[in-house]
Write an enzyme that holds these catalytic residues in place. Sequence first.
Site, PDB file in Angstrom:
ATOM      1  N   ARG A  17       0.566  -1.227  -0.122  1.00  0.00           N
ATOM      2  CA  ARG A  17       0.551   0.028  -0.630  1.00  0.00           C
ATOM      3  C   ARG A  17       0.629   1.384   0.237  1.00  0.00           C
ATOM      4  NH1 ARG A  17      -1.038   4.664   2.050  1.00  0.00           N
ATOM      5  NH2 ARG A  17      -0.247   3.639   4.798  1.00  0.00           N
ATOM      6  N   ASP A  18       1.508   1.351   1.071  1.00  0.00           N
ATOM      7  CA  ASP A  18       2.098   2.843   1.342  1.00  0.00           C
ATOM      8  C   ASP A  18       3.740   2.724   0.510  1.00  0.00           C
ATOM      9  OD1 ASP A  18       3.571   4.971   2.122  1.00  0.00           O
ATOM     10  OD2 ASP A  18       3.272   4.908   3.999  1.00  0.00           O
ATOM     11  N   HIS A 209       3.725   4.552  12.961  1.00  0.00           N
ATOM     12  CA  HIS A 209       3.980   4.186  11.243  1.00  0.00           C
ATOM     13  C   HIS A 209       5.632   5.391  10.874  1.00  0.00           C
ATOM     14  CE1 HIS A 209       2.437   4.375   7.228  1.00  0.00           C
ATOM     15  NE2 HIS A 209       3.121   5.176   7.185  1.00  0.00           N
ATOM     16  N   HIS A 211       8.060   7.049   8.385  1.00  0.00           N
ATOM     17  CA  HIS A 211       9.137   7.507   7.463  1.00  0.00           C
ATOM     18  C   HIS A 211      10.445   8.028   7.324  1.00  0.00           C
ATOM     19  CE1 HIS A 211       6.417   6.989   3.929  1.00  0.00           C
ATOM     20  NE2 HIS A 211       5.267   7.346   5.462  1.00  0.00           N
ATOM     21  N   CYS A 242       3.913  10.019   0.914  1.00  0.00           N
ATOM     22  CA  CYS A 242       2.274   9.835   0.599  1.00  0.00           C
ATOM     23  C   CYS A 242       2.265  11.008  -1.017  1.00  0.00           C
ATOM     24  CB  CYS A 242       1.832  11.262   1.790  1.00  0.00           C
ATOM     25  SG  CYS A 242       0.379  11.833   1.468  1.00  0.00           S
ATOM     26  N   ASN A 251       9.114   4.538   3.603  1.00  0.00           N
ATOM     27  CA  ASN A 251       8.514   4.253   4.904  1.00  0.00           C
ATOM     28  C   ASN A 251      10.252   3.521   5.504  1.00  0.00           C
ATOM     29  OD1 ASN A 251       6.021   3.577   3.659  1.00  0.00           O
ATOM     30  ND2 ASN A 251       5.628   3.337   5.569  1.00  0.00           N
TER      31      ASN A 251
HETATM   32  N1  COA Z   1     -12.962   3.941  -4.527  1.00  0.00           N
HETATM   33  C1  COA Z   1     -13.328   4.863  -5.384  1.00  0.00           C
HETATM   34  N2  COA Z   1     -13.867   5.403  -6.287  1.00  0.00           N
HETATM   35  C2  COA Z   1     -13.980   6.955  -5.140  1.00  0.00           C
HETATM   36  C3  COA Z   1     -13.554   7.021  -3.442  1.00  0.00           C
HETATM   37  C4  COA Z   1     -12.966   5.571  -3.242  1.00  0.00           C
HETATM   38  N3  COA Z   1     -12.960   5.625  -1.949  1.00  0.00           N
HETATM   39  N4  COA Z   1     -14.600   8.022  -3.101  1.00  0.00           N
HETATM   40  C5  COA Z   1     -14.345   8.564  -4.322  1.00  0.00           C
HETATM   41  N5  COA Z   1     -14.187   8.678  -5.242  1.00  0.00           N
HETATM   42  C6  COA Z   1     -14.776   8.367  -6.349  1.00  0.00           C
HETATM   43  C7  COA Z   1     -16.350   8.997  -6.243  1.00  0.00           C
HETATM   44  O1  COA Z   1     -17.364   8.092  -6.623  1.00  0.00           O
HETATM   45  C8  COA Z   1     -16.356  10.171  -7.270  1.00  0.00           C
HETATM   46  O2  COA Z   1     -16.485   9.627  -8.576  1.00  0.00           O
HETATM   47  P1  COA Z   1     -16.615  10.434 -10.115  1.00  0.00           P
HETATM   48  O3  COA Z   1     -15.789  11.747 -10.670  1.00  0.00           O
HETATM   49  O4  COA Z   1     -16.787   9.569 -11.163  1.00  0.00           O
HETATM   50  O5  COA Z   1     -18.172  10.350  -9.847  1.00  0.00           O
HETATM   51  C9  COA Z   1     -14.696  10.879  -7.799  1.00  0.00           C
HETATM   52  O6  COA Z   1     -14.362  10.159  -7.011  1.00  0.00           O
HETATM   53  C10 COA Z   1     -14.983  12.501  -7.102  1.00  0.00           C
HETATM   54  O7  COA Z   1     -15.758  12.029  -6.032  1.00  0.00           O
HETATM   55  P2  COA Z   1     -15.505  12.686  -4.449  1.00  0.00           P
HETATM   56  O8  COA Z   1     -16.647  12.258  -3.151  1.00  0.00           O
HETATM   57  O9  COA Z   1     -16.249  14.621  -4.815  1.00  0.00           O
HETATM   58  O10 COA Z   1     -14.140  13.001  -4.111  1.00  0.00           O
HETATM   59  P3  COA Z   1     -13.658  14.330  -3.867  1.00  0.00           P
HETATM   60  O11 COA Z   1     -12.611  13.784  -5.373  1.00  0.00           O
HETATM   61  O12 COA Z   1     -12.934  14.861  -3.456  1.00  0.00           O
HETATM   62  O13 COA Z   1     -11.854  12.956  -3.577  1.00  0.00           O
HETATM   63  C11 COA Z   1     -11.143  10.866  -2.140  1.00  0.00           C
HETATM   64  C12 COA Z   1     -12.068  12.348  -2.163  1.00  0.00           C
HETATM   65  C13 COA Z   1     -11.085  11.114  -0.576  1.00  0.00           C
HETATM   66  C14 COA Z   1     -12.367  10.531  -2.272  1.00  0.00           C
HETATM   67  C15 COA Z   1      -9.653  11.974  -2.196  1.00  0.00           C
HETATM   68  O14 COA Z   1      -9.179  12.428  -2.189  1.00  0.00           O
HETATM   69  C16 COA Z   1      -8.866  10.630  -1.851  1.00  0.00           C
HETATM   70  O15 COA Z   1      -9.231   8.995  -2.516  1.00  0.00           O
HETATM   71  N6  COA Z   1      -7.513  10.785  -1.742  1.00  0.00           N
HETATM   72  C17 COA Z   1      -7.176   9.796  -0.999  1.00  0.00           C
HETATM   73  C18 COA Z   1      -5.458  10.010  -1.830  1.00  0.00           C
HETATM   74  C19 COA Z   1      -4.850   8.585  -0.203  1.00  0.00           C
HETATM   75  O16 COA Z   1      -5.027   7.405  -1.026  1.00  0.00           O
HETATM   76  N7  COA Z   1      -3.786   9.295  -0.154  1.00  0.00           N
HETATM   77  C20 COA Z   1      -3.063   8.416   0.611  1.00  0.00           C
HETATM   78  C21 COA Z   1      -2.526   7.558   1.519  1.00  0.00           C
HETATM   79  S1  COA Z   1      -3.120   8.285   2.538  1.00  0.00           S
HETATM   80 ZN    ZN Z   2       3.190   6.989   5.570  1.00  0.00          ZN
END
Ligand code: COA
Ligand code: ZN
Length: 313
Positions: A17-18, A209, A211, A242, A251
Amino acid sequence: MTHDYSDALIVQEVSPRDGLQIEPTWVETTDKIALIDQLSLAGFSRIEAGSFVSPKAIAALRDGEQVFQGIIRHPGIIYVALIPNLKGAQRAIESRADELNLVMSASQTHNLANMRMRCEASLTAFGDVVSFAGDHPVRLNGSIATTFGCPFEGRIDEDRVLQLVDAYQALGIQSVTLADTTGMANPRQVERLVKRVLERVSADHLTLHFHNTRGLGLCNVLAAYEVGARRFDAALGGLGGCPFAPGASGNICTEDLVNLCDEVGIETGIDLPYLLRLSRQLPALLGHELPGQVAKAGRNCDLHPPPGYIATL
Ligand code: COA
Ligand code: ZN
């Protein structure tokens, strides 16, 4: 020989994952599955096998469903999935993740950059996740990113972190991870905060956790261990980071951590020679060298033949 298992250090392997989330090169689903299946034979009790986040945010892990479907499950291993919201929880539970790792940041700015929402909105979303997860046999863990410092905001108030620990507990989430997203922690700070958090969370529910962005990763592990922490995340080869935190890097390296534990006599249950073989395959898979050091140097006991000329002296 008898072991006092309460002194054992538990390593949760997070390279799938990370580690992979920041890799610029696409890793095929079959290669991800093969990596996790190999890691499952190393002695870990927990592996973070992927995340269920927006595929636009982290394209590298967009195949979470196929990965969780393809891996060979070992009964003694908890396969964890990182999630940011309810949709992530639904996908992860559908994919039979054993544990959901809910993540938000202590820093408002990093939460906005990483999760595109304010911290309050993350907590509200986690309320929905808890309600949904309650109908399923799945564990929950709450992570606090940027606990020890934020690349945008700098220092994070320790009381802020404790409030978030309380907020997780108020939601019914007992297990907590304190994450040092860009390696800003130092051992004294770690000691202080871990002591305070252990007044609220038992050692078997607290994970650190770290890094190694500023070279202090293993120092921080020892500092946390000395004051009672027992669970640590680490990534094979020292992969990780990240993508939404400027300057992020790997990490703490799993095999370097296990080597440290072996050298000082802390039980981990992990097979270091096996792990070193796995780590040495990573450059071919990812197309670059890795930061881990023991995979390059070998263990202390991996001795070299003396140079021939000394026989003539
Ligand atoms: N899995 C898959 N798709 C997702 C989702 C999820 N968990 N959450 C939201 N989506 C999709 C929505 O369905 C939407 O799809 P569409 O454009 O086809 O309609 C799109 O993403 C936007 O949804 P929204 O709720 O407005 O999300 P956002 O654009 O505001 O983003 C997060 C919010 C949280 C989903 C996004 O910032 C994210 O996934 N961040 C994680 C980053 C990460 O993993 N960082 C490293 C680990 S710490
Ligand atoms: Zn991390």
